[in-house]
Design a protein around this motif. Structure first.
Motif, PDB file in Angstrom:
ATOM      1  N   GLN A   1       0.799  -1.229   0.000  1.00 48.78           N
ATOM      2  CA  GLN A   1       0.000   0.000   0.000  1.00 48.78           C
ATOM      3  C   GLN A   1       0.831   1.278   0.000  1.00 48.78           C
ATOM      4  OE1 GLN A   1      -3.481   0.148   2.465  1.00 48.78           O
ATOM      5  NE2 GLN A   1      -3.964  -2.008   2.155  1.00 48.78           N
TER       6      GLN A   1
ATOM      7  N   SER B   1       5.516  -7.588  -3.074  1.00 49.61           N
ATOM      8  CA  SER B   1       4.896  -6.268  -2.974  1.00 49.61           C
ATOM      9  C   SER B   1       5.592  -5.235  -3.840  1.00 49.61           C
ATOM     10  CB  SER B   1       4.878  -5.806  -1.509  1.00 49.61           C
ATOM     11  OG  SER B   1       4.087  -6.673  -0.711  1.00 49.61           O
TER      12      SER B   1
ATOM     13  N   TRP C   1      -8.413  -2.766  -2.781  1.00 53.60           N
ATOM     14  CA  TRP C   1      -7.492  -3.554  -1.957  1.00 53.60           C
ATOM     15  C   TRP C   1      -8.117  -4.846  -1.447  1.00 53.60           C
ATOM     16  CZ3 TRP C   1      -2.427  -3.021  -1.992  1.00 53.60           C
ATOM     17  CH2 TRP C   1      -1.891  -1.807  -2.441  1.00 53.60           C
TER      18      TRP C   1
ATOM     19  N   ASP D   1      -0.319  -8.689   1.491  1.00 56.43           N
ATOM     20  CA  ASP D   1      -1.356  -8.108   0.647  1.00 56.43           C
ATOM     21  C   ASP D   1      -2.511  -9.054   0.364  1.00 56.43           C
ATOM     22  OD1 ASP D   1       0.189  -5.666   0.151  1.00 56.43           O
ATOM     23  OD2 ASP D   1       1.498  -6.967  -1.035  1.00 56.43           O
TER      24      ASP D   1
END
Length: 466
Positions: free
Chosen positions: A160, A182, A196, A285
């Motif tokens: 993020q 990521s 998300w 994630d």
């Protein structure tokens, strides 16, 4: 059903490093291929392993401007100007234990190259090494909390903050310990703007990251086994590039004119690399599921991955804690000619008799047995060495809490030059601080993450000349 992002052009992500110490000439062909493709593109460098961060923390203690990937300037120098000129973003974990110093170094490199000043975002939140984090670590580790000096504690954070930095206009995103996939998930999320909790697309992007994260493992490097799995051009291996579509499926290829190969077999090997449960690959994630994945060749050195699913991410983050456990010492000496292995064994027995009462010693005869040995070196007892090679290297190693005691092993092996057995030579010794590693899980909610903008330093001061 057509994806709402179907009109967004595919994203290209190239990888130019799979570990700390990878080839520094890898990025050039990748960047040139990204430029030729004329599509939105990102370049990633993956340079962290489990203990790399602890070693980086030790480096930072010695020098406040150290602690990031030592090869970072060499990685970037050949390609930084081209990336800035052509809008190729750079994302990497080469910040290690000191992302801010890494960002300052990149700014100085840009100044030296005469490029425009890059916008550099520095991701934070992974470093839990400060005294303020001790209670959090103690609660998670309970009786496993190290009594020794804590060197580093870092959480594997997710994508993020990377995505947020790119959406805010970053040219370069410098991270410390983020989850390896990521590095890809962040740019993909920034490019396509998926939700998300779009678990399937997140799962697919995660497995793209997993394919890219080890560099040339997927283009034939770690796959190569001559006569069984032949790979052309190992001296000029191409590093991988993935084209990722609006649904997260990808096609892997490599730069034109480079060696190596991308085949369903190389992709499948990397897809399964370090995967404990194919149905549950846990990341910060998403939980990726490759049980229905489909790998197919779609052209020469072009392989497509589809069918990956995703499930809700775990509630916790993995945290690695490294701590000082003393000193590690090793020493080697070679023996050649008739009865080389017997002389090497006698040398090892001699050192064992002189030092074995102080700490456990590991003895290996490289060329006879080392990979298949054990730390107790019990294989040496009664081993028949009559048919062993006539070129053998003795290696001995141990660890000890006391530096002076640990140092006795290199000295004793060096003394074998004259103290015998006959014909020893080529002594090499090494000492380093030994680190222990333990892990724990800490809830996401206890580890806030984000990014800050790095400030470009002023011009380097001019030095007066006498």
């Amino acid at each position: 059903m057509t994806s709402p992002h179907a009109t967004t052009p595919p994203l290209l992500i190239g990888c130019a490093a799979g570990f700390s110490g990878d080839r520094i000439d890898a990025a050039g062909p990748v960047v040139q291929e990204l430029i030729r493709q004329r599509q939105p593109a990102v370049l990633i460098f993956e340079t962290l392993a489990e203990r790399t961060l602890a070693l980086a923390q030790l480096a930072r203690r010695s020098n406040p401007e150290a602690g990031f990937e030592p090869l970072m300037p060499e990685f970037l120098r050949p390609v930084l100007a081209d990336c800035l000129q052509h809008g190729i973003r750079i994302v990497s974990n080469f910040g290690a234990a000191n992302p801010q110093a890494a960002a300052r170094t990149i700014h100085r490199l840009a100044q030296a190259l005469g490029t425009r000043t890059p916008r550099i975002a520095v991701v934070h939140g992974d470093d839990l090494s400060s005294p303020a984090h001790r209670p959090l670590l103690a609660e998670a580790l309970t009786e496993r909390m190290p009594a020794q000096e804590l060197v580093s504690a870092n959480a594997y954070i997710g994508a993020q903050p990377i995505a947020a930095a790119l959406q805010s206009g970053a040219d370069i995103v410098v991270c410390g310990r983020v989850s390896d996939p990521s590095l890809v998930v962040g740019p993909v999320m920034a490019h396509y703007g998926w939700a998300w909790d779009d678990w399937d697309r997140l799962g697919r992007a995660t497995m793209v990251g997993h394919l890219l994260e080890c560099g040339t493992q997927v283009t034939g490097g770690y796959f190569a086994d001559p006569g069984y799995k032949d790979v052309p051009g190992l001296d000029q291996l191409g590093y991988p590039i993935a084209e990722i579509d609006a649904d997260g499926h990808c096609t892997l290829f490599k730069p034109q004119g480079t060696g190596g190969c991308i085949t369903p077999a190389t992709v499948k090997e990397q897809l399964l690399y370090e995967i404990h449960d194919p149905a549950q690959y846990l990341t910060p994630d998403v939980v990726a599921d490759i049980t229905q994945a489909q790998v197919s060749a779609v052209g020469p050195d072009r392989v497509r991955l589809e069918g990956v699913r995703g499930h809700p991410r775990p509630d916790t983050l993995k945290v690695n804690v490294c701590y000082a456990t003393g000193w590690f010492a090793e020493a080697e000496i070679s023996y050649a000619g008739p009865r080389a292995a017997e002389r090497a064994r006698l040398a090892g027995q001699t050192i064992q008799q002189r030092l074995g009462h102080l700490a456990p010693l590991r003895t290996d005869l490289i060329g006879v047995t080392s990979v298949w040995g054990n730390d107790a070196s019990s294989w040496l007892d009664g081993a028949d060495l009559r048919h062993a090679p006539h070129d053998v290297r003795l290696r001995m190693a141990w660890q000890h809490a006391d530096h002076a005691t640990a140092q006795r092993l290199p000295r004793e092996v060096n003394a074998l030059y004259c103290c015998g057995p006959a014909g020893g030579g080529g002594v090499r010794t090494h000492m380093r601080q030994r680190l222990g590693l333990t892990s724990c899980l800490i809830p996401h909610t206890h580890i806030p993450t984000g990014f800050t903008w790095a400030t470009a330093p002023g011009p380097a001061p001019e030095h007066a000349h006498g």
